[in-house]
Structures are given as structure tokens and as C-alpha cells.
Design a protein around this motif. Structure first.
Motif, PDB file in Angstrom:
ATOM      1  N   ARG A   1     -16.692  13.192 -36.598  1.00 56.69           N
ATOM      2  CA  ARG A   1     -16.135  12.590 -36.231  1.00 56.69           C
ATOM      3  C   ARG A   1     -16.588  11.173 -35.276  1.00 56.69           C
ATOM      4  NH1 ARG A   1     -13.659   7.581 -34.057  1.00 56.69           N
ATOM      5  NH2 ARG A   1     -11.161   8.324 -32.788  1.00 56.69           N
ATOM      6  N   VAL A   2     -17.113  10.502 -35.827  1.00 57.22           N
ATOM      7  CA  VAL A   2     -18.218   9.197 -34.635  1.00 57.22           C
ATOM      8  C   VAL A   2     -17.514   7.978 -33.836  1.00 57.22           C
ATOM      9  CG1 VAL A   2     -20.615   8.435 -34.135  1.00 57.22           C
ATOM     10  CG2 VAL A   2     -20.177  10.203 -35.769  1.00 57.22           C
ATOM     11  N   GLY A   3     -17.832   8.452 -32.705  1.00 56.51           N
ATOM     12  CA  GLY A   3     -17.425   7.857 -32.027  1.00 56.51           C
ATOM     13  C   GLY A   3     -18.617   6.746 -31.598  1.00 56.51           C
ATOM     14  N   THR A   4     -19.008   4.980 -31.050  1.00 57.89           N
ATOM     15  CA  THR A   4     -19.603   4.901 -30.759  1.00 57.89           C
ATOM     16  C   THR A   4     -19.550   3.981 -29.638  1.00 57.89           C
ATOM     17  OG1 THR A   4     -19.997   4.079 -33.000  1.00 57.89           O
ATOM     18  CG2 THR A   4     -20.981   2.346 -30.766  1.00 57.89           C
ATOM     19  N   LEU A   5     -20.749   4.073 -27.811  1.00 59.20           N
ATOM     20  CA  LEU A   5     -20.518   3.000 -27.265  1.00 59.20           C
ATOM     21  C   LEU A   5     -21.775   1.942 -27.575  1.00 59.20           C
ATOM     22  CD1 LEU A   5     -20.853   6.700 -24.516  1.00 59.20           C
ATOM     23  CD2 LEU A   5     -19.015   5.399 -25.602  1.00 59.20           C
ATOM     24  N   LEU A   6     -21.259   0.863 -26.752  1.00 55.66           N
ATOM     25  CA  LEU A   6     -22.062   0.175 -26.283  1.00 55.66           C
ATOM     26  C   LEU A   6     -22.689   0.643 -24.862  1.00 55.66           C
ATOM     27  CD1 LEU A   6     -20.310  -2.903 -28.019  1.00 55.66           C
ATOM     28  CD2 LEU A   6     -21.613  -1.105 -29.256  1.00 55.66           C
ATOM     29  N   THR A   7     -24.208  -0.214 -25.197  1.00 55.57           N
ATOM     30  CA  THR A   7     -24.753   0.054 -23.782  1.00 55.57           C
ATOM     31  C   THR A   7     -25.573  -1.340 -23.267  1.00 55.57           C
ATOM     32  OG1 THR A   7     -24.913   2.545 -24.236  1.00 55.57           O
ATOM     33  CG2 THR A   7     -27.317   0.890 -22.981  1.00 55.57           C
ATOM     34  N   ALA A   8     -25.454  -1.360 -22.003  1.00 55.85           N
ATOM     35  CA  ALA A   8     -26.365  -2.342 -21.442  1.00 55.85           C
ATOM     36  C   ALA A   8     -27.576  -2.156 -20.786  1.00 55.85           C
ATOM     37  CB  ALA A   8     -25.422  -3.607 -20.194  1.00 55.85           C
ATOM     38  N   MET A   9     -28.010  -3.360 -20.713  1.00 51.84           N
ATOM     39  CA  MET A   9     -29.945  -1.983 -20.177  1.00 51.84           C
ATOM     40  C   MET A   9     -29.451  -2.741 -19.156  1.00 51.84           C
ATOM     41  SD  MET A   9     -30.801  -0.648 -22.093  1.00 51.84           S
ATOM     42  CE  MET A   9     -32.480  -0.064 -21.756  1.00 51.84           C
ATOM     43  N   ARG A  10     -29.562  -2.265 -17.496  1.00 55.75           N
ATOM     44  CA  ARG A  10     -29.088  -2.152 -16.632  1.00 55.75           C
ATOM     45  C   ARG A  10     -30.263  -2.973 -15.612  1.00 55.75           C
ATOM     46  NH1 ARG A  10     -28.408   3.788 -14.776  1.00 55.75           N
ATOM     47  NH2 ARG A  10     -28.061   2.931 -13.245  1.00 55.75           N
ATOM     48  N   HIS A  11     -31.907  -3.228 -15.950  1.00 61.51           N
ATOM     49  CA  HIS A  11     -32.385  -3.589 -15.810  1.00 61.51           C
ATOM     50  C   HIS A  11     -32.415  -5.179 -16.030  1.00 61.51           C
ATOM     51  CE1 HIS A  11     -34.529  -2.644 -20.160  1.00 61.51           C
ATOM     52  NE2 HIS A  11     -34.743  -4.365 -19.477  1.00 61.51           N
ATOM     53  N   ALA A  12     -31.457  -5.693 -16.785  1.00 61.76           N
ATOM     54  CA  ALA A  12     -30.824  -6.957 -17.265  1.00 61.76           C
ATOM     55  C   ALA A  12     -29.907  -7.673 -16.770  1.00 61.76           C
ATOM     56  CB  ALA A  12     -30.892  -7.535 -18.980  1.00 61.76           C
ATOM     57  N   ALA A  13     -29.058  -8.910 -17.349  1.00 54.87           N
ATOM     58  CA  ALA A  13     -28.074  -9.373 -16.681  1.00 54.87           C
ATOM     59  C   ALA A  13     -26.939  -9.421 -17.422  1.00 54.87           C
ATOM     60  CB  ALA A  13     -28.541 -11.160 -16.299  1.00 54.87           C
ATOM     61  N   ARG A  14     -27.099  -8.733 -18.999  1.00 53.12           N
ATOM     62  CA  ARG A  14     -26.359  -8.964 -19.637  1.00 53.12           C
ATOM     63  C   ARG A  14     -25.027  -7.927 -19.565  1.00 53.12           C
ATOM     64  NH1 ARG A  14     -29.972 -11.356 -25.257  1.00 53.12           N
ATOM     65  NH2 ARG A  14     -26.968 -12.023 -25.433  1.00 53.12           N
ATOM     66  N   SER A  15     -24.375  -7.085 -18.946  1.00 52.16           N
ATOM     67  CA  SER A  15     -23.691  -5.982 -19.037  1.00 52.16           C
ATOM     68  C   SER A  15     -22.040  -6.745 -18.935  1.00 52.16           C
ATOM     69  CB  SER A  15     -23.832  -5.094 -17.888  1.00 52.16           C
ATOM     70  OG  SER A  15     -23.688  -6.791 -16.376  1.00 52.16           O
ATOM     71  N   GLN A  16     -21.422  -7.963 -18.022  1.00 53.17           N
ATOM     72  CA  GLN A  16     -20.339  -8.486 -19.100  1.00 53.17           C
ATOM     73  C   GLN A  16     -20.456  -8.630 -20.062  1.00 53.17           C
ATOM     74  OE1 GLN A  16     -18.223  -8.714 -16.053  1.00 53.17           O
ATOM     75  NE2 GLN A  16     -16.377  -9.447 -17.954  1.00 53.17           N
ATOM     76  N   GLU A  17     -21.680  -9.093 -20.835  1.00 55.36           N
ATOM     77  CA  GLU A  17     -21.032  -9.449 -22.048  1.00 55.36           C
ATOM     78  C   GLU A  17     -21.324  -8.289 -23.039  1.00 55.36           C
ATOM     79  OE1 GLU A  17     -23.236 -12.902 -25.293  1.00 55.36           O
ATOM     80  OE2 GLU A  17     -24.889 -11.717 -23.335  1.00 55.36           O
ATOM     81  N   ILE A  18     -21.732  -7.582 -23.348  1.00 60.59           N
ATOM     82  CA  ILE A  18     -22.146  -6.235 -23.711  1.00 60.59           C
ATOM     83  C   ILE A  18     -21.035  -5.758 -23.614  1.00 60.59           C
ATOM     84  CG2 ILE A  18     -22.696  -4.221 -24.445  1.00 60.59           C
ATOM     85  CD1 ILE A  18     -24.423  -6.645 -24.965  1.00 60.59           C
TER      86      ILE A  18
END
Length: 361
Positions: free
Chosen positions: A146-163
Motif C-alpha cells: 500500500r503506497v501513500g504519497t506525500l507532496l513536498t514543498a521546498m523550504r527555500h521557495a515560496a510555493r508552499s501554500q500552492e503545494i
């Protein structure tokens, strides 16, 4: 307490295991990298698959997290089309299943796969499709996963809300959580508070890379400011423990243990990035003895030349762990997974416990 009986690597491979911290772009097959690089014209250090695999491990084995992260330029470069992403995810599921992993959470950063005009949603859809295909093939081979997926945002970027919004949008299709990753120093998790607050409002799970290259302030912020469900690595929590015959826990360490906040420890990777001096000196031994919610993970299988079974074997050799400890690590991981409680319980009761009952008999 009597020492645990020694266990063989081959038997560890066959035993059911759970994995919470594994990066998709850090686990490609070297031969796949060679083939995909040829298709897109990306230059590699070598086109010999075996030599390339050795190059990744050597390049990552520098003692520096920043240098370690540089190796990803080659894997990310070949993961820019839907077909490549699908293939990598499919092979990832198959490789983990062949190693005896029955549940895995694999993470990746969608924002790093947009160079050939894919949208964020198309990137996620390709990876999810690959995991579905790989899981089906693994089941046919007699090694269900069983595989679950995590979506990662890069901490040096500014797209965390979007991700974060992307993760929630795909929550009913295989995405089970959110993460931020990348170099810790100079990029505290509090830069992404808006994303974490949004995820909490959406009742969505998230983990944060913290306490790997950076120390206790990173862990404190991840938990107390951002509300992380788990700590990605978290190995530096040992800095808040005073060693001795009866170790003394500081306020933060006691809080992490008392709240049962899972630590996604990655022994080989931690040694490579300088977070631990060696496997034998890894804080996992102390943290396990103190009954923290310890889990054993791979981080990046390609860069560390490892697997979950290899990590368990290394710990068995270093600390004398037997089946009882391997089962404990495995159940800890399943208890800490981001899938619904009834699914976690089913895997523990129907897959993990019966298998270890035989091994411990």
C-alpha cells in the motif's frame, strides 16, 4: 534483559516492514536514470549503470547536507515528463514491495518537475498513476504493498501554500500528507506558516524536515509554531538529552516523547549528512531505549545505497536488535502513518503481527 537472537538479512527482506520517509527522486534505479537521460539529452557522470550507482553513494557521502542535496540535479533532470514520472513511481512501488515493505509513504516535490511544461496537477497525476501500476504488479508478484504519497514543498521557495492546496486537492486519490524539505539553515519552517495553518483547517496531515542539519530550534518551531504531526529526521532531539546511567530529558525532548511525536529517523542518510558519526553511534539506540516513537527509514535509497531491510540489518549488527525490535520499529511506523486508523489497524493486525508471531516463536 537477554540479548535478542541474531537475524539474517535475507529473513529481514521477507519480513513485513513499513516506511514513512522515502524520497521518490532519491530512489531511482541507476539503469532507469541512464535510459531516461539518453531520451532527454541529460549528461551524466557515467552511463554505466553500476558505476553510476556507486557515484551517487560516493557523491552523497560528504558529511554535508548541502553537498548531499546536489546529487538530485541528475535524478530530477530525468523526471520532467509524465511518462518518466509514471515509470519512476511504478518501479519505486515494485522495488519497495520486493524488499518486504507492505506500507510506504513516498514523497516528492511537484514544483521540481515543471521544466517540460507539465502542470502541478499533471505531475501529481502521473506519479499517482505509477504507484497504482506498481502496486498492482507487486500484488501479482505476491508482494502486496500500500503506497501513500506525500507532496513536498521546498523550504527555500515560496510555493508552499500552492503545494498544500495541491495536496488537499488530491487527498482522495492517493495523496495522504504534506511535507517541506531542503536545506534547513536559514530557511525555518515558520516561513511557511500560512500553508500549515491551511492544512490544519483542512484536517490534513503533515510532517516537516527538522532536526537534521539544524538543531533544537528547528524541531521546536516545527512542533510548537507549525503543528507538525511527525518530524522528518528529528535526530537532533538528542541534543536535549543529558547522557548518563539515567539520561535526563530536557523540556523539548520530554514533550516530544510524551506526545508520542514520531521521529522519521534515517540512519545511513544521517551518517552521510553528518547528523550522526556512524551507525553504531547513531542516537537511535538511545532514543529507542528511552521509548521515543522511533521509526526506521531510508530517506534516499539511491544516494545511500540502501533499503529498509539494509537499515534494519545495520541496526541489528550495531545494537544487537532482533525480531522483537524490528517488529517494534515496524508497528511504530504503522501507528504513525497518515492513512485512516482502521487501515493502519488492519495492516498491523492482519499482516505485521501474524508474521512476527511466527518469527518470534
Amino acid at each position: 534483559m537477554s540479548p535478542s537472537p541474531s537475524i539474517r538479512y535475507e529473513d529481514i527482506v521477507r519480513a513485513p516492514k513499513a516506511l514513512l520517509h522515502d524520497h521518490l527522486d532519491g530512489g531511482l534505479r541507476p539503469a532507469t536514470i541512464v535510459e531516461l537521460a539518453a531520451e532527454v539529452g541529460h549528461e551524466l557522470p557515467t552511463t554505466d549503470a553500476e558505476a553510476l550507482g556507486r557515484w551517487f553513494v560516493a557523491a552523497a557521502d560528504s558529511g554535508s547536507l548541502e553537498r548531499y542535496l546536489e546529487t538530485f540535479a541528475h535524478t530530477v533532470a530525468v523526471m520532467q515528463t509524465a511518462g518518466a514520472l509514471r515509470r519512476v513511481a511504478r518501479e519505486c512501488a515494485q522495488d519497495l514491495a520486493a524488499d518486504g515493505v507492505v506500507y510506504a509513504e513516498v514523497r516528492f516535490a511537484p514544483e521540481q518537475h515543471l521544466e517540460r511544461d507539465l502542470t502541478l496537477d499533471q505531475v501529481v497525476e502521473a506519479v499517482l498513476a505509477g504507484f497504482v501500476e506498481g502496486s498492482a504488479l507487486a500484488a501479482e508478484a505476491g508482494t502486496p504493498i500500500r503506497v501513500g504519497t506525500l507532496l513536498t514543498a521546498m523550504r527555500h521557495a515560496a510555493r508552499s501554500q500552492e503545494i498544500a492546496e495541491l495536496a488537499v486537492r488530491h487527498r482522495d486519490h492517493g495523496v495522504v500528507g504534506f511535507d517541506i524539505a531542503g536545506a534547513e539553515a536559514g530557511f525555518p519552517p515558520t516561513r511557511h506558516l500560512d500553508a500549515f495553518e491551511y492544512l490544519q483547517r483542512e484536517n490534513f496531515h503533515f510532517t516537516i524536515h527538522a532536526g537534521e542539519a539544524f538543531g533544537l530550534p528547528s524541531i521546536w518551531q516545527a512542533i510548537q509554531w507549525c503543528g507538525a504531526d511527525r518530524l522528518g529526521h528529528g535526530v537532533r532531539i538528542v541534543d536535549d538529552i543529558t547522557p548518563g546511567p539515567e539520561p535526563t530529558l530536557g523540556r523539548l525532548a520530554a514533550y516530544v516523547r510524551d506526545k508520542r511525536i514520531p521521529l522519521e529517523l534515517c540512519p545511513s542518510s544521517n551518517v552521510q549528512t553528518g547528523a550522526a558519526a556512524s551507525i553504531a553511534e547513531h542516537p537511535i539506540g538511545l532514543l529507542r531505549d528511552l521509548r521515543f516513537r522511533v521509526t526506521v527509514n531510508t530517506d534516499n535509497r539511491l544516494m545511500s545505497g540502501t533499503s529498509v531491510s539494509r537499515e534494519m540489518a545495520l541496526l541489528s549488527d550495531a545494537f544487537g536488535y532482533g525480531w522483537r525490535e524490528v517488529q517494534w520499529f515496524t508497528i511504530n511506523a504503522m501507528k504513525s502513518a497518515f492513512i485512516p486508523f482502521d487501515e493502519r489497524l488492519r495492516i498491523i493486525d492482519e499482516v505485521i503481527k501474524p508474521a512476527y508471531a511466527k518469527l518470534l516463536a
